[in-house]
Design an enzyme around this catalytic site. Structure first.
Site, PDB file in Angstrom:
ATOM      1  N   GLN A 120      -2.216  -8.601   4.669  1.00  0.00           N
ATOM      2  CA  GLN A 120      -1.874  -7.473   3.807  1.00  0.00           C
ATOM      3  C   GLN A 120      -1.005  -7.906   2.623  1.00  0.00           C
ATOM      4  O   GLN A 120      -0.290  -7.094   2.041  1.00  0.00           O
ATOM      5  CB  GLN A 120      -1.155  -6.382   4.599  1.00  0.00           C
ATOM      6  CG  GLN A 120      -2.015  -5.733   5.674  1.00  0.00           C
ATOM      7  CD  GLN A 120      -1.346  -4.524   6.296  1.00  0.00           C
ATOM      8  OE1 GLN A 120      -1.231  -3.463   5.682  1.00  0.00           O
ATOM      9  NE2 GLN A 120      -0.902  -4.679   7.532  1.00  0.00           N
ATOM     10  N   LYS A 166       5.154  -2.125  13.971  1.00  0.00           N
ATOM     11  CA  LYS A 166       6.162  -3.132  13.619  1.00  0.00           C
ATOM     12  C   LYS A 166       7.543  -2.501  13.401  1.00  0.00           C
ATOM     13  O   LYS A 166       8.563  -3.128  13.719  1.00  0.00           O
ATOM     14  CB  LYS A 166       5.742  -3.923  12.386  1.00  0.00           C
ATOM     15  CG  LYS A 166       5.698  -3.161  11.086  1.00  0.00           C
ATOM     16  CD  LYS A 166       5.274  -4.070   9.945  1.00  0.00           C
ATOM     17  CE  LYS A 166       5.141  -3.299   8.652  1.00  0.00           C
ATOM     18  NZ  LYS A 166       6.383  -2.705   8.181  1.00  0.00           N
ATOM     19  N   THR A 167       7.603  -1.278  12.870  1.00  0.00           N
ATOM     20  CA  THR A 167       8.908  -0.631  12.679  1.00  0.00           C
ATOM     21  C   THR A 167       9.579  -0.395  14.024  1.00  0.00           C
ATOM     22  O   THR A 167      10.793  -0.585  14.174  1.00  0.00           O
ATOM     23  CB  THR A 167       8.752   0.696  11.923  1.00  0.00           C
ATOM     24  OG1 THR A 167       8.099   0.452  10.676  1.00  0.00           O
ATOM     25  CG2 THR A 167      10.103   1.334  11.655  1.00  0.00           C
ATOM     26  N   ASP A 227      11.494  -7.466   7.161  1.00  0.00           N
ATOM     27  CA  ASP A 227      10.238  -6.699   7.225  1.00  0.00           C
ATOM     28  C   ASP A 227       9.348  -7.081   6.043  1.00  0.00           C
ATOM     29  O   ASP A 227       9.836  -7.506   4.993  1.00  0.00           O
ATOM     30  CB  ASP A 227      10.567  -5.207   7.187  1.00  0.00           C
ATOM     31  CG  ASP A 227       9.360  -4.335   7.537  1.00  0.00           C
ATOM     32  OD1 ASP A 227       8.354  -4.871   8.033  1.00  0.00           O
ATOM     33  OD2 ASP A 227       9.448  -3.113   7.309  1.00  0.00           O
ATOM     34  N   GLU A 228       8.035  -6.930   6.202  1.00  0.00           N
ATOM     35  CA  GLU A 228       7.055  -7.203   5.130  1.00  0.00           C
ATOM     36  C   GLU A 228       7.297  -8.593   4.522  1.00  0.00           C
ATOM     37  O   GLU A 228       7.324  -8.762   3.302  1.00  0.00           O
ATOM     38  CB  GLU A 228       7.139  -6.126   4.037  1.00  0.00           C
ATOM     39  CG  GLU A 228       6.951  -4.701   4.524  1.00  0.00           C
ATOM     40  CD  GLU A 228       5.507  -4.372   4.874  1.00  0.00           C
ATOM     41  OE1 GLU A 228       4.656  -5.296   4.890  1.00  0.00           O
ATOM     42  OE2 GLU A 228       5.215  -3.194   5.139  1.00  0.00           O
ATOM     43  N   ARG A 230      -6.280   1.989   6.284  1.00  0.00           N
ATOM     44  CA  ARG A 230      -5.535   3.239   6.073  1.00  0.00           C
ATOM     45  C   ARG A 230      -6.167   4.386   6.858  1.00  0.00           C
ATOM     46  O   ARG A 230      -5.521   5.411   7.098  1.00  0.00           O
ATOM     47  CB  ARG A 230      -5.512   3.634   4.585  1.00  0.00           C
ATOM     48  CG  ARG A 230      -4.858   2.671   3.603  1.00  0.00           C
ATOM     49  CD  ARG A 230      -3.512   2.207   4.033  1.00  0.00           C
ATOM     50  NE  ARG A 230      -3.602   0.943   4.752  1.00  0.00           N
ATOM     51  CZ  ARG A 230      -2.668   0.466   5.549  1.00  0.00           C
ATOM     52  NH1 ARG A 230      -1.571   1.162   5.766  1.00  0.00           N
ATOM     53  NH2 ARG A 230      -2.812  -0.693   6.158  1.00  0.00           N
TER      54      ARG A 230
END
Length: 759
Positions: A248, A33-34, A217-218, A630
């Site tokens: 998330q 996503k970044t 973002d987020e 993770r």
């Protein structure tokens, strides 16, 4: 253009090249996503659809903002320094600094971190003779912050009862105290910025016309006020790209509202929902487990992670007799991984509660395995740094009472509690700050306090023309902080940190565009030539907040804001390859070759509190989803039949999450386990999971008279099942699932439970 769009998969390419309209991007864990956010900005700039000044990009951490800016600089030959890319708090600080007069703030207002905010609230209670046991300072702080996060001032909150009415009154007094001292807390930055834009039409319209593309973002972590702030700025028809992952969303306890994603889709009439489902992090078995688990959540927008990396290894599941045995097994597995060539820094141990780390740390220490507890004290939170910052704050704003009280007698200079009380009495009497009240204190106390004022004023005069790094060095010496720590047994590390503060100041002036020789203390800044000017409703002119910090703030003022806003990276010993220990919440956004998820027991993970909160179990499941994703190559899951927590022995059953994972992805380990609890002889045997649970249940029955799994009846709650027992004898308590009545923690000596006969 080709080099910008190269290496994007079809989903990423579709997101990057969307037309200028609002869109929702569901970005799964490890889906890049970044890269999408950064490339989207670069594509908009490269194709001439917007100028750098027309973009607003909001991240949730300073680290993410810096990474985005660094990637942009590498992709395009542009100067990113003036771009509006940062956190909510950082961007609001930038807006308020420029428009401080319109926001009714001093230009040198200072930001309270959570520790300073709590100290300010304690002072407030003491000065108003409020019983801090009846009205605990931390409870009041949470009340204030929650109200601000909801966009509410004290006068806008409905009082339910006398207790609540008192909290509202104290909230109002706290706001007055902050205004008087020229300080703001973190929640205030956003609320004050929102209020400024809401009531100031020329200012609001200026920024609405300026920002044509807003990227967030987020997005799943936004709270109600952050969403309202974004809607306000987008009110001029900006195209908003919200990037997030509802699977998330794990910060409800901080006020995050996962429902903002559905609201955004509806209110912005989103036609484009793009799902980034290609995972570049984990092997197939790990993703299959995550996908199957999260599918049990009903309230989700839905997506399914996939990978081209193959199935990889199955998830290894270990059942231990006790938390001590779980820790020993973890040490053995860690040694095996290291022997295989894996770096310790690529191995993470995750736990639901910080209390679990004690046993694990002890086992690692005993085994000589270096480890690092992620989330320890950050650089700007360390006591010696906060002392130094307080001295610097007083030089910039002497009316900051929190800073004054922190260092007025540190290092000790003979100013005791009685002298402080006299000073506070004088400040209350005249309605002024502690600093301003010093001349009104007579006798020895006045003399000693006057000497402290001379120290601050002398340091301010001496450093008036000095650059910021030199100013910091002088303050460290004049304050006698360096001398003080030289006399401490373990003061070398503190002195090293203080010296690092000088280095931080040097780096700061370089990064923010201040001249190396620019005086750290300068007066109020005038508008720079050629800057955008906004005409306010009353005819006054306002400077556009596009101006860099060097044009609107002194180096010292800017550095102090940086110290509050920039949390800093967690400090580890330089160059040390250490195992990573952290809570699951702390692990979000990180990735490791191997991950251990420990303590997977009912009442611990999922946490027992989740049964009492609406949506609590779904949030726990999202937390487990984050933990699983993770891991890149290998994932371990473990639980213990007994665990010592908070001084009580808990008898456990395994987490329900095991029943929600696909069996084909799991490899159940059946180790030789040794148990020696409750006076039993040492026995070595091979236990299947069902046999181990049965044994734990029998032990709890011997010590309490009740057993895990037993069906019981309670007059108020009805029929239920015992899922966990902690303690023994008269101190025993049980977690009981009463179905519709939910999970209850009952004292077995008081609860008057009845056994339900077996039909």
């Amino acid at each position: 253009m080709n080099h910008i769009l190269s290496n994007l998969n079809p989903e990423q390419l579709a997101a990057v090249t969307l037309p200028a309209q609002s869109a929702l991007v569901l970005a799964g864990a490890g889906s890049g996503k970044t890269r999408v956010l950064t490339t989207r900005i670069a594509w908009l700039l490269q194709t001439g659809q917007v100028s750098p000044q027309g973009i607003l990009a909001v991240t949730f951490t300073n680290k993410a903002a810096k990474e985005m800016l660094a990637r942009l600089s590498a992709m395009l030959p542009i100067n990113t320094r003036g771009m509006w890319i940062g956190t909510f708090h950082g961007l609001c600080n930038r807006l308020l600094r420029t428009h401080h007069q319109a926001a009714a703030l001093p230009q040198t207002f200072q930001i309270l971190d959570s520790q300073d905010q709590l100290s300010a609230i304690k002072r407030l209670l003491k000065s108003n003779n409020i019983d801090d046991e009846k009205y605990p300072p931390r409870n009041l702080m949470n009340f204030i912050n929650n109200a601000k996060d909801s966009g509410l001032r004290a006068g806008e909150i409905d009082a339910n009862d006398d207790y609540n009415r008192k909290f509202i009154e104290l909230y109002d007094l706290y706001d007055q105290q902050c205004q008087r001292e020229g300080v703001t807390d973190f929640a205030e930055l956003l609320l004050r910025s929102y209020e400024l834009l809401l009531r100031n039409q020329p200012l609001r319209e200026h920024y609405q016309q300026r920002f044509r593309h807003i990227l967030v973002d987020e997005f799943q972590d936004t709270n109600d006020l952050q969403y309202k702030w974004l809607k306000l700025l987008a009110g001029g028809g900006a195209a908003v790209m919200a990037v997030g992952d509802d699977d998330q969303s794990i910060y409800a306890f901080r006020g995050a509202n996962v429902g903002n994603m559905a609201s955004f889709e509806r209110e912005f009439r989103v036609e484009n929902i793009i799902r980034l489902e290609q995972n570049y992090r984990s092997h197939g078995h790990i993703l299959d487990a995550a996908n199957t688990l999260i599918a049990h959540n009903a309230k989700r927008l839905g997506k399914n992670l996939r990978t081209d990396a193959g199935h990889g290894e199955p998830l290894r599941v270990h059942e231990a007799v006790s938390d001590i045995r779980e820790a020993h097994w973890l040490v053995d597995e860690t040694r095996n991984l290291i022997t295989e060539g894996m770096l310790r820094s690529e191995i993470a141990v995750l736990y639901r509660s910080n209390a679990q780390s004690r046993v694990i740390e002890h086992a690692l220490f005993s085994a000589g395995i270096p480890y690092r507890v992620y989330g320890g004290l950050r650089f700007f939170e360390r006591a010696e740094i906060k002392h130094a910052i307080a001295y610097l704050q007083l030089m910039e704003n002497p009316h900051n009472d929190s800073a004054f009280l922190r260092v007025v007698n540190f290092p000790a200079r003979g100013i005791g509690a009685r002298s402080i009380e006299q000073l506070q009495d004088a400040a209350r009497q005249y309605g002024i700050s502690l600093y301003a009240a010093v001349p009104y204190v007579a006798g020895k106390a006045g003399t000693m306090l006057g000497a402290f004022l001379k120290l601050i004023e002398g340091a301010r005069f001496e450093t008036m023309q000095l650059p910021l790094p030199e100013l910091v060095q002088v303050v460290l010496e004049r304050s006698t902080l360096l001398t003080h720590y030289q006399t401490e047994k373990e003061g070398a590390d503190r002195i090293e940190n203080l010296e690092q503060l000088v280095s931080a100041a040097t780096l700061f002036v370089t990064e923010e565009g201040f001249g190396q020789d620019a005086p750290a203390q300068t007066g109020p800044k005038a508008p720079m030539a050629g800057a955008d000017i906004i005409v306010n409703g009353d005819g006054t002119e306002l400077l556009d907040a596009d101006a860099p910090l060097s044009m609107v703030m002194s180096p010292l003022s800017a550095f102090l804001s940086h110290a509050s806003l920039e949390a800093g990276e967690n400090q580890a010993q330089a160059g040390q390859d250490a195992l990573q220990l952290m809570t699951v919440h702390s692990a979000k956004g990180l990735e490791f070759d191997a991950v251990f998820i420990t303590g997977l027991e009912e009442g611990l993970f999922p946490h027992q509190n989740s049964e009492m909160d609406e949506g609590g179990l779904e949030e726990e499941r999202r937390l487990m989803y984050v933990a699983i994703t993770r891991a890149k190559r290998r994932l371990y899951l473990s639980f213990a039949q007994t665990r010592m927590l908070h001084g009580q022995t808990r008898y456990n059953v395994r987490s329900r999450f095991f029943d929600e994972l696909p069996e084909e992805t799991l490899k159940w380990l059946t180790p030789n386990v040794r148990h020696d609890w409750l006076g039993h002889k040492h026995v070595v045997a091979d236990f299947a999971p069902s046999r181990a649970r049965s044994l734990a249940s029998k032990v709890s029955e011997q010590s309490t008279g009740w057993r895990i799994g037993e069906t019981v009846y309670h007059k108020k709650f009805g029929e239920g099942v015992i899922v966990n027992i902690e303690g023994s004898g008269t101190n025993a308590r049980a977690n009981i699932n009463f179905g519709k009545a939910g999970m209850k923690l009952l004292d077995l000596g008081v609860a008057k439970l009845e056994r339900t006969p077996i039909e």
